[in-house]
Design an enzyme around this catalytic site. Structure first.
Site, PDB file in Angstrom:
ATOM      1  N   ASP A 107       0.854  -1.185   0.000  1.00 14.40           N
ATOM      2  CA  ASP A 107       0.000   0.000   0.000  1.00 14.40           C
ATOM      3  C   ASP A 107       0.891   1.237   0.000  1.00 14.40           C
ATOM      4  OD1 ASP A 107      -1.984  -1.858   0.259  1.00 14.40           O
ATOM      5  OD2 ASP A 107      -2.666  -1.218   2.240  1.00 14.40           O
ATOM      6  N   ASP A 113     -15.459  -3.665  -0.169  1.00 10.73           N
ATOM      7  CA  ASP A 113     -14.970  -3.457   1.194  1.00 10.73           C
ATOM      8  C   ASP A 113     -16.180  -3.164   2.070  1.00 10.73           C
ATOM      9  OD1 ASP A 113     -12.418  -3.548   0.003  1.00 10.73           O
ATOM     10  OD2 ASP A 113     -12.516  -1.402  -0.396  1.00 10.73           O
TER      11      ASP A 113
END
Length: 242
Positions: free
Chosen positions: A8, A129
């Site tokens: 990330d 998500d």
């Protein structure tokens, strides 16, 4: 089952968050390309990357890092975060990114998903998500009223072939993924399902294997040393898949 180590990126740095909370940002590695090359040497074929800045701002950020990793790491790069229009999708897929992940756009702009699937097929995935089953958007800062299964079915109807499911409450916690919700999801759709969030150990990988999932994204567990990439790849089996 393919194992996708995760990198990330925020402000150009390799970081990890806990439950998507930006106040928990911790740098976990110094150089994205060197980290990716380490993952390749460990047996990975795919790499999952996220543009955290792009996810919040809804625009392309840190692109030089992603393109550099795709060009020089020897890994297939799957990229999400802030990809919300055809221009951005085309930008990445024509410059070496192997698969792009649409997140917020799947809920806010389903016509984009339909257009992208028609144009790029298997090179497109949708990331779902959820928090308490409800789909979250805009870098997990907003929560909708839509159940994750409803969105998954809509995506399947549009022709999406790959879904990435993250239970936000598990992400970055090393408490194990949401096995029940993953089982529920894979039982309701025919899409390839990739598990993300909370994977902490080789036992988690074995359980996901038994559930017949297509892939598993491993992040904090690799950096924290609770999961060895080589062992995860061996348990997962064949990695060189589309």
């Amino acid at each position: 089952m393919i194992i996708l180590p995760a990198i990330d990126i925020k402000d150009g740095r390799c970081v990890r968050l806990v439950q998507g909370d930006f106040s928990t940002t911790t740098q976990v590695a110094h150089d994205p390309l060197e980290t990716a090359e380490t993952f390749r040497k460990g047996g990975a074929v795919w790499l999952h990357m996220v543009d955290l800045d792009g996810a919040v701002e809804g625009t392309r950020k840190n692109e030089a890092i992603f393109l550099n990793v795709a060009a020089h790491s020897g890994l297939r790069v799957e990229l999400g975060g802030g990809i919300r229009d055809m221009k951005t999708i085309e930008f990445y897929l024509t410059r070496g990114i192997s698969r792009v992940v649409l997140g917020s756009a799947a809920l806010s702009n389903p016509s984009l998903v339909a257009e992208a699937v028609k144009e790029f097929g298997a090179q497109l995935a949708v990331g779902i998500d959820a928090k308490n089953r409800k789909v979250a958007t805009r870098g997990w800062l907003d929560t909708s009223e839509m159940d994750f299964l409803e969105l998954a079915k809509r995506m399947e109807d549009m022709g999406v072939q790959t879904l990435i499911y993250t239970d936000i409450s598990r992400d970055g916690t090393l408490k194990g993924p949401s096995f029940d919700q993953l089982r529920e999801l894979s039982g309701e759709v025919c899409c390839k399902v990739i598990a993300s969030g909370g994977i902490s150990s080789i036992d988690d990988v074995r359980t996901l294997m038994k559930q017949g999932l297509y892939g598993a994204i491993c992040g904090k567990s690799l950096y924290a040393g609770t999961l060895g990439l080589g062992e995860a790849v061996r348990v997962g089996g064949e990695q060189n898949v589309g």
